[in-house]
Design a protein around this motif. Sequence first.
Motif, PDB file in Angstrom:
ATOM      1  N   SER A  36       0.579  -1.163   0.030  1.00  0.00           N
ATOM      2  CA  SER A  36       0.088   0.187  -0.069  1.00  0.00           C
ATOM      3  C   SER A  36       0.912   1.347   0.172  1.00  0.00           C
ATOM      4  N   ASP A  37       1.887   1.288   0.843  1.00  0.00           N
ATOM      5  CA  ASP A  37       2.788   2.385   0.876  1.00  0.00           C
ATOM      6  C   ASP A  37       3.642   2.670  -0.567  1.00  0.00           C
ATOM      7  N   GLU A  38       4.054   1.381  -1.129  1.00  0.00           N
ATOM      8  CA  GLU A  38       4.391   1.441  -2.605  1.00  0.00           C
ATOM      9  C   GLU A  38       3.696   2.058  -3.583  1.00  0.00           C
ATOM     10  N   GLU A  39       2.343   1.526  -3.515  1.00  0.00           N
ATOM     11  CA  GLU A  39       1.363   1.893  -4.515  1.00  0.00           C
ATOM     12  C   GLU A  39       1.330   3.541  -4.167  1.00  0.00           C
ATOM     13  N   TYR A  40       0.928   4.048  -3.094  1.00  0.00           N
ATOM     14  CA  TYR A  40       0.908   5.395  -2.655  1.00  0.00           C
ATOM     15  C   TYR A  40       1.937   6.144  -3.103  1.00  0.00           C
ATOM     16  N   CYS A  41       3.371   5.637  -3.037  1.00  0.00           N
ATOM     17  CA  CYS A  41       4.409   6.414  -3.451  1.00  0.00           C
ATOM     18  C   CYS A  41       4.527   6.606  -4.818  1.00  0.00           C
ATOM     19  N   ASN A  42       4.095   5.484  -5.844  1.00  0.00           N
ATOM     20  CA  ASN A  42       4.164   5.493  -7.137  1.00  0.00           C
ATOM     21  C   ASN A  42       3.133   6.556  -7.650  1.00  0.00           C
ATOM     22  N   LYS A  43       1.918   6.250  -7.083  1.00  0.00           N
ATOM     23  CA  LYS A  43       0.803   7.137  -7.565  1.00  0.00           C
ATOM     24  C   LYS A  43       1.345   8.631  -7.365  1.00  0.00           C
ATOM     25  N   TRP A  95       9.616   6.736 -16.127  1.00  0.00           N
ATOM     26  CA  TRP A  95      10.113   6.970 -14.768  1.00  0.00           C
ATOM     27  C   TRP A  95      10.073   5.495 -14.008  1.00  0.00           C
ATOM     28  N   GLU A  96      11.070   5.155 -12.981  1.00  0.00           N
ATOM     29  CA  GLU A  96      10.934   3.855 -12.250  1.00  0.00           C
ATOM     30  C   GLU A  96      11.681   4.230 -10.726  1.00  0.00           C
ATOM     31  N   LYS A  97      11.111   3.429 -10.055  1.00  0.00           N
ATOM     32  CA  LYS A  97      11.458   3.272  -8.573  1.00  0.00           C
ATOM     33  C   LYS A  97      12.882   3.277  -8.528  1.00  0.00           C
ATOM     34  N   ASN A  98      13.716   4.055  -7.847  1.00  0.00           N
ATOM     35  CA  ASN A  98      15.213   3.932  -7.720  1.00  0.00           C
ATOM     36  C   ASN A  98      15.380   2.660  -6.326  1.00  0.00           C
ATOM     37  N   SER A  99      14.672   3.056  -5.332  1.00  0.00           N
ATOM     38  CA  SER A  99      14.763   2.340  -3.981  1.00  0.00           C
ATOM     39  C   SER A  99      13.749   2.748  -3.134  1.00  0.00           C
ATOM     40  N   GLY A 100      13.654   1.990  -2.016  1.00  0.00           N
ATOM     41  CA  GLY A 100      12.409   2.024  -1.111  1.00  0.00           C
ATOM     42  C   GLY A 100      11.125   1.752  -1.634  1.00  0.00           C
ATOM     43  N   PRO A 101       9.967   2.149  -0.942  1.00  0.00           N
ATOM     44  CA  PRO A 101      10.169   3.286   0.047  1.00  0.00           C
ATOM     45  C   PRO A 101      10.600   2.803   1.390  1.00  0.00           C
ATOM     46  N   GLY A 102      11.218   3.791   2.224  1.00  0.00           N
ATOM     47  CA  GLY A 102      11.502   3.630   3.303  1.00  0.00           C
ATOM     48  C   GLY A 102      10.499   4.202   4.307  1.00  0.00           C
ATOM     49  N   VAL A 103      10.035   3.538   5.368  1.00  0.00           N
ATOM     50  CA  VAL A 103       8.717   4.023   6.079  1.00  0.00           C
ATOM     51  C   VAL A 103       9.216   4.445   7.546  1.00  0.00           C
ATOM     52  N   SER A 104       9.002   5.360   8.210  1.00  0.00           N
ATOM     53  CA  SER A 104       9.213   5.765   9.551  1.00  0.00           C
ATOM     54  C   SER A 104       7.870   5.871  10.289  1.00  0.00           C
ATOM     55  N   GLU A 105       7.660   5.058  11.024  1.00  0.00           N
ATOM     56  CA  GLU A 105       6.319   5.296  11.870  1.00  0.00           C
ATOM     57  C   GLU A 105       6.699   5.468  13.247  1.00  0.00           C
ATOM     58  N   ASN A 106       5.679   6.201  14.047  1.00  0.00           N
ATOM     59  CA  ASN A 106       5.853   6.762  15.405  1.00  0.00           C
ATOM     60  C   ASN A 106       4.454   6.640  15.771  1.00  0.00           C
ATOM     61  N   SER A 113       2.036   8.753  13.605  1.00  0.00           N
ATOM     62  CA  SER A 113       2.423   9.650  12.297  1.00  0.00           C
ATOM     63  C   SER A 113       3.497   8.589  11.299  1.00  0.00           C
ATOM     64  N   LYS A 114       3.533   8.920  10.179  1.00  0.00           N
ATOM     65  CA  LYS A 114       3.970   8.034   9.069  1.00  0.00           C
ATOM     66  C   LYS A 114       4.623   9.121   8.212  1.00  0.00           C
ATOM     67  N   ILE A 115       5.944   8.739   8.033  1.00  0.00           N
ATOM     68  CA  ILE A 115       6.778   9.490   6.849  1.00  0.00           C
ATOM     69  C   ILE A 115       7.086   8.291   6.045  1.00  0.00           C
ATOM     70  N   ILE A 116       7.001   8.696   4.541  1.00  0.00           N
ATOM     71  CA  ILE A 116       7.455   7.685   3.609  1.00  0.00           C
ATOM     72  C   ILE A 116       8.566   8.410   2.652  1.00  0.00           C
ATOM     73  N   HIS A 117       9.683   7.655   2.815  1.00  0.00           N
ATOM     74  CA  HIS A 117      10.922   8.257   1.889  1.00  0.00           C
ATOM     75  C   HIS A 117      10.852   7.475   0.664  1.00  0.00           C
ATOM     76  N   SER A 118      10.766   8.033  -0.486  1.00  0.00           N
ATOM     77  CA  SER A 118      10.754   7.582  -1.635  1.00  0.00           C
ATOM     78  C   SER A 118      11.877   8.093  -2.454  1.00  0.00           C
ATOM     79  N   TYR A 119      12.237   7.145  -3.577  1.00  0.00           N
ATOM     80  CA  TYR A 119      13.552   7.539  -4.467  1.00  0.00           C
ATOM     81  C   TYR A 119      13.246   7.080  -5.844  1.00  0.00           C
TER      82      TYR A 119
END
Length: 190
Positions: A36-43, A95-106, A113-119
């Motif tokens: 779901s996070d990856e789909e979110y980032c891709n969109k 375009w294409e995904k380089n790496s990630g997503p990295g997810v930080s949840e707190n 809270s959730k921050i997503i780092h995508s590349y």
Amino acid sequence: MRRIKKVVFIFLVMFSLCSCSQLYDNKEKEMFFKNSDEEYCNKRFEEIVLAIEQKDKMHILNMFSDNVKKNKSSKNIEENIEKLFDFIEGDIQKWEKNSGPGVSENVNNGKKSKIIHSYYNLYTTEETYFFLIDDYRIDETNKENEGIYLLLAVKENDRMKIYDDTQKILFDNGKELSPSGVCVPFYEEN
């Protein structure tokens, strides 16, 4: 006595089967949210690419969190969106995904809270670009943080420079910096 042993045995078997099922469900949930996070980032990146193609400044601006839009440290976000448009040379090919997503949840006092780092890499007829995106997908403590925090773009061959302390983009003397808004650190006026 035999009956009690049978009941205890059946209870233990059922408990062990249920715990295995619960373990499986947690792994399944974890995979669902990762996908779901990856789909979110891709969109999200797809939206960014489309806005770059159409030079739609307002669409990109509206993707940012309210706090970033209000924050003076975001340094002229609208002007930097224009720089981003100028920076991307040629027609966008893919375009294409380089790496990630990295997810930080707190979780703090029950609020998530959730921050997503995508590349991503963006390929044009002229150049290949690297994008780093930090996006607060959820912030139950402060809804004004939800949205993109950082959209950074460089040419692919400059990618490692953003991590270089001497460039002072993401790090300075070993300390992590926290730039926000649109960042095009190696933009040169034409």
